[in-house]
Design a protein around this motif. Structure first.
Motif, PDB file in Angstrom:
ATOM      1  N   GLY A 204       5.252  -5.047 -10.884  1.00  6.75           N
ATOM      2  CA  GLY A 204       4.992  -3.931  -9.979  1.00  6.75           C
ATOM      3  C   GLY A 204       3.531  -3.531  -9.983  1.00  6.75           C
ATOM      4  N   PHE A 205       2.893  -3.441 -11.167  1.00  8.59           N
ATOM      5  CA  PHE A 205       1.461  -3.132 -11.233  1.00  8.59           C
ATOM      6  C   PHE A 205       0.636  -4.219 -10.568  1.00  8.59           C
ATOM      7  N   LEU A 206       1.013  -5.485 -10.761  1.00 12.27           N
ATOM      8  CA  LEU A 206       0.270  -6.587 -10.153  1.00 12.27           C
ATOM      9  C   LEU A 206       0.353  -6.538  -8.633  1.00 12.27           C
ATOM     10  N   LEU A 207       1.542  -6.265  -8.099  1.00 10.83           N
ATOM     11  CA  LEU A 207       1.687  -6.182  -6.645  1.00 10.83           C
ATOM     12  C   LEU A 207       0.926  -5.000  -6.078  1.00 10.83           C
ATOM     13  N   PHE A 208       0.949  -3.875  -6.775  1.00  7.31           N
ATOM     14  CA  PHE A 208       0.203  -2.709  -6.308  1.00  7.31           C
ATOM     15  C   PHE A 208      -1.294  -2.981  -6.289  1.00  7.31           C
ATOM     16  N   PHE A 209      -1.805  -3.606  -7.347  1.00  8.04           N
ATOM     17  CA  PHE A 209      -3.227  -3.936  -7.398  1.00  8.04           C
ATOM     18  C   PHE A 209      -3.586  -4.955  -6.319  1.00  8.04           C
TER      19      PHE A 209
ATOM     20  N   LEU B 264      11.488 -10.720  -5.965  1.00  9.46           N
ATOM     21  CA  LEU B 264      11.753 -10.967  -7.380  1.00  9.46           C
ATOM     22  C   LEU B 264      12.097  -9.676  -8.122  1.00  9.46           C
ATOM     23  N   ILE B 265      11.387  -8.597  -7.804  1.00  8.82           N
ATOM     24  CA  ILE B 265      11.695  -7.308  -8.441  1.00  8.82           C
ATOM     25  C   ILE B 265      13.103  -6.869  -8.075  1.00  8.82           C
ATOM     26  N   LEU B 266      13.495  -7.076  -6.806  1.00  6.66           N
ATOM     27  CA  LEU B 266      14.849  -6.707  -6.383  1.00  6.66           C
ATOM     28  C   LEU B 266      15.900  -7.528  -7.135  1.00  6.66           C
ATOM     29  N   ILE B 267      15.657  -8.831  -7.285  1.00  7.12           N
ATOM     30  CA  ILE B 267      16.610  -9.690  -7.994  1.00  7.12           C
ATOM     31  C   ILE B 267      16.711  -9.273  -9.463  1.00  7.12           C
ATOM     32  N   MET B 268      15.558  -9.017 -10.094  1.00  4.69           N
ATOM     33  CA  MET B 268      15.581  -8.597 -11.490  1.00  4.69           C
ATOM     34  C   MET B 268      16.257  -7.238 -11.649  1.00  4.69           C
ATOM     35  N   GLY B 269      16.077  -6.353 -10.667  1.00  3.44           N
ATOM     36  CA  GLY B 269      16.765  -5.072 -10.721  1.00  3.44           C
ATOM     37  C   GLY B 269      18.277  -5.218 -10.639  1.00  3.44           C
TER      38      GLY B 269
END
Length: 359
Positions: free
Chosen positions: A65-70, A102-107
């Motif tokens: 999430g931090f990487l995508l925001f940056f 990927l974040i959605l799948i991991m969630g």
């Protein structure tokens, strides 16, 4: 990824009875110690692997999430410096989209494992206790067992709620009165240094009165303002759950019964900071009450009158009933936090103290 694969592999190899325990979050039945260990050992392994996988997923989701925001902020800021047909921006936003997927799948995986999470007492208390009982009971001796593996914070187990209403802000009269009276006191004492003004005021012993009144006003103001406290609203919820019961017979034909109850106190405090935002602090305290009952046969044992006086940390009741003696031991154990597991040593200590009362 290896931890997630191991957790799913362990879950798919569970039988129907073990999966039913996971979905019901409860154990209730009668088996021998070896059968209970066969049933619960795989559940404990799955719960441990699922916990490690969830911690890994949480760390990966946070880092991604931090990487995508940056990346999104950088691409938006430097967009005007790239040529119109440059493939950098499309690739960047495509990578951001893939990362969100990927974040959605991991969630979803994390939610799947969280719904199958069992209480830590299964690994740290129930299974080690059954290992001890396997050595202290006969091979086919039945053990009647009930264990609740859900969270102790459950609306069904609320026994009491204490609500302290928000405290009103005190009236500013006392603060202003203290300030004004202090200023008047300073003016009166400064007049002592003026020639000819002292004779027209009060006698000398009266100059102590303003000082005393000023101190009293400041003392009253401090008490009034100290009663407001930093937390204007406090709500305390008490949960109580009998989550463990066991009954069996040991090698010496002594009947053993155990019952453990958790009383969890949730204290939720709210306050408003100078920026007018409400801040909430929640603390949990758990008190575990263990009751161990030993019923030895009077044909084999008798009560030791010299050791019937209980220690300071235990409550012991003894009596004789028909052909058996009854020794009941109680002890409380306090811990900070929610869903804590009681130490196995506490129950073993109670059993040992019970046998000390026999001769």
């Amino acid at each position: 990824m290896l931890q997630i694969w191991k957790a799913f592999n362990k879950y798919f190899w569970l039988n129907a009875e073990q999966r039913q325990v996971i979905h019901r979050k409860q154990l209730n039945g009668t088996h021998s110690a070896e059968q209970w260990l066969t049933l619960l050992s795989k559940l404990a392994d799955f719960d441990e692997l699922a916990g490690k996988a969830r911690s890994k997923l949480g760390a990966w989701m946070t880092a991604l999430g931090f990487l995508l925001f940056f990346s999104g902020c950088s691409a938006t800021f430097f967009a005007e410096f790239f040529p119109r047909r440059s493939p950098i921006l499309p690739l960047t936003f495509t990578g951001i989209g893939v990362g969100l997927v990927l974040i959605l799948i991991m969630g979803l995986i994390n939610r799947y494992l969280r719904r199958r999470d069992l209480h830590d007492s299964l690994r740290y208390f129930v299974v080690p206790l059954l290992v001890v009982l396997k050595e202290e009971t006969k091979a086919q001796e039945p053990i009647q067992l009930f264990v609740a593996l859900n969270s102790r914070r459950n609306k069904k187990h609320i026994v009491n709620i204490f609500q302290r209403p928000p405290k009103k802000k005190p009236h500013p009269f006392w603060w202003w009165a203290s300030v004004v009276f202090t200023i008047l006191t300073v003016m009166v004492y400064s007049s002592l240094f003026l020639d000819g003004f002292r004779a027209r005021l009060f006698p000398e012993f009266m100059y102590f009165v303003p000082v005393m009144l000023s101190v009293m006003l400041w003392f009253i103001t401090a008490i009034i303002y100290s009663e407001t406290g930093p937390y204007p609203n406090t709500r305390t919820t008490v949960y109580q759950q009998l989550w463990f019961e066991l009954s069996t017979r040991l090698h010496d034909h002594t009947r053993l019964r155990m019952a453990i109850t958790d009383i969890t106190q949730e204290r939720r405090r709210q306050r408003r900071n100078p920026r007018n935002k409400v801040k909430t602090k929640t603390k949990f305290k758990t008190r575990t009450q263990a009751v161990v009952t030993l019923l030895p046969s009077l044909a084999r044992y008798r009560l030791n009158a010299e050791l019937l006086q209980s220690p300071t940390d235990l409550r012991i009741q003894t009596r004789e009933r028909d052909t058996r003696a009854v020794i009941q031991l109680r002890q409380s154990y306090k811990q900070e936090g929610l869903d804590t597991s009681p130490p196995l040593q506490m129950v073993l200590h109670l059993i040992g103290q019970g046998y000390r009362r026999l001769a």
